[in-house]
Design a protein around this motif. Sequence first.
Motif, PDB file in Angstrom:
ATOM      1  N   SER A 124      -6.796   2.882  -4.951  1.00  0.00           N
ATOM      2  CA  SER A 124      -5.444   3.356  -4.665  1.00  0.00           C
ATOM      3  C   SER A 124      -5.283   4.838  -4.981  1.00  0.00           C
ATOM      4  N   ASN A 125      -6.212   5.368  -5.782  1.00  0.00           N
ATOM      5  CA  ASN A 125      -6.165   6.789  -6.155  1.00  0.00           C
ATOM      6  C   ASN A 125      -7.103   7.652  -5.311  1.00  0.00           C
TER       7      ASN A 125
ATOM      8  N   MET B 260       0.801  -1.220   0.000  1.00  0.00           N
ATOM      9  CA  MET B 260       0.000   0.000   0.000  1.00  0.00           C
ATOM     10  C   MET B 260       0.839   1.279   0.000  1.00  0.00           C
ATOM     11  N   ALA B 261       1.896   1.301   0.803  1.00  0.00           N
ATOM     12  CA  ALA B 261       2.729   2.506   0.859  1.00  0.00           C
ATOM     13  C   ALA B 261       3.402   2.758  -0.482  1.00  0.00           C
TER      14      ALA B 261
ATOM     15  N   VAL C  57       1.060   6.800  -6.902  1.00  0.00           N
ATOM     16  CA  VAL C  57      -0.081   7.691  -7.168  1.00  0.00           C
ATOM     17  C   VAL C  57       0.292   9.146  -6.900  1.00  0.00           C
ATOM     18  N   TYR C  58       0.900   9.401  -5.752  1.00  0.00           N
ATOM     19  CA  TYR C  58       1.237  10.780  -5.386  1.00  0.00           C
ATOM     20  C   TYR C  58       2.343  11.356  -6.266  1.00  0.00           C
TER      21      TYR C  58
ATOM     22  N   SER D  74       0.785   3.862  -3.058  1.00  0.00           N
ATOM     23  CA  SER D  74       0.386   5.246  -2.766  1.00  0.00           C
ATOM     24  C   SER D  74       1.443   6.236  -3.228  1.00  0.00           C
ATOM     25  N   ASP D  75       2.716   5.876  -3.068  1.00  0.00           N
ATOM     26  CA  ASP D  75       3.794   6.755  -3.535  1.00  0.00           C
ATOM     27  C   ASP D  75       3.727   6.946  -5.050  1.00  0.00           C
TER      28      ASP D  75
ATOM     29  N   LEU E 157      -7.056   8.735  -2.190  1.00  0.00           N
ATOM     30  CA  LEU E 157      -6.490   9.775  -1.339  1.00  0.00           C
ATOM     31  C   LEU E 157      -6.026  11.003  -2.126  1.00  0.00           C
ATOM     32  N   LYS E 158      -5.923  10.851  -3.455  1.00  0.00           N
ATOM     33  CA  LYS E 158      -5.544  11.982  -4.300  1.00  0.00           C
ATOM     34  C   LYS E 158      -6.737  12.505  -5.097  1.00  0.00           C
TER      35      LYS E 158
ATOM     36  N   LYS F 195     -13.050   8.178  -6.291  1.00  0.00           N
ATOM     37  CA  LYS F 195     -12.110   7.285  -6.957  1.00  0.00           C
ATOM     38  C   LYS F 195     -11.886   7.695  -8.414  1.00  0.00           C
TER      39      LYS F 195
END
Length: 304
Positions: A234-235, A204-205, A211-212, A208-209, A237-238, A270
């Motif tokens: 996975s997207n 996950m980390a 994606v960010y 997430s990286d 949070l952005k 999402k």
Amino acid sequence: MEIKKGMSVLELIQEMGGSGVLGAGRVYRATELLAEVIKDEDTAVFLSVAGPLVPGGLRKIIRNMIKDGEVDVLITSGANITHDLLEAFGGRHHRGIEEDDETMCEHGMGRIADLYTKSEDFEVFETEIAKILADIAAKDDHLSIREFLTLIGSSLDDDESILKTAADNNVPIYAPGFIDSMLGLQLWMFTQDTKLHIDASGDMAELSDIVYDSKKVATMILGGGLPKHYALASNLLKGGVDAAIQITMDRSETGSLGGAPLEEAKSWAKAKAGSKLVTVVGDATIIFPLILAGAKEMNQRSME
């Protein structure tokens, strides 16, 4: 639409483009959007693959997209990984066997629609994957799923393999539900006598990286289920993906994820407000090769 002698794939799709919101028009819009996202260096392309699409004929297509730099992240089911490994170890997916299912079971064959696997191929799979698992466990006994799949891919000797090509080109493969497959079964059996541990949350980390760190994200979704949700969620949070294409046979009335229209993802953040979304209802083994060929031709023409 008009069909002309000698017309190219793109010319056929362009004829489809005049048919509004029906299936043919959606094929054109999906082709146009796919061409846009795979040539845009600022867009990370997440390819989500559910269902038996490796035995269904898309193995080399997916592998070539990875090799050609058209896929930045692959999210798939354990079944597709298993079937990629089956072929990497010398096995095959067979056609043209006309026997009833009980007789096939007696003869050591398993059926996927009109495709078949043989028990001897899976016996080789079990032998070869056990060797790879032993080599992996000797070096590291705690891995994320992505790390685990990368190590498997690095150990293969088949240049046509999706896993090997992804490992060679530093394209991560995520398979959050891979335990629900023959590979997962072999892993479970192996871990009964070893300390090898696969961390299901460990990806996950890293994901997430990605994606960010990406200016934009587009998802190409073949089928539904867990790979589709993992690619979209996975997207979250952005604020969601910037673009998405979905090819599915599922209907929306049951509330299933596979049948959910992409617009529904906006309510969950999402998919972003204003994102470019195209859903095509149909068989991905037919439609995806068609729109990919059209998108490649469209981009080639734009360069000429």
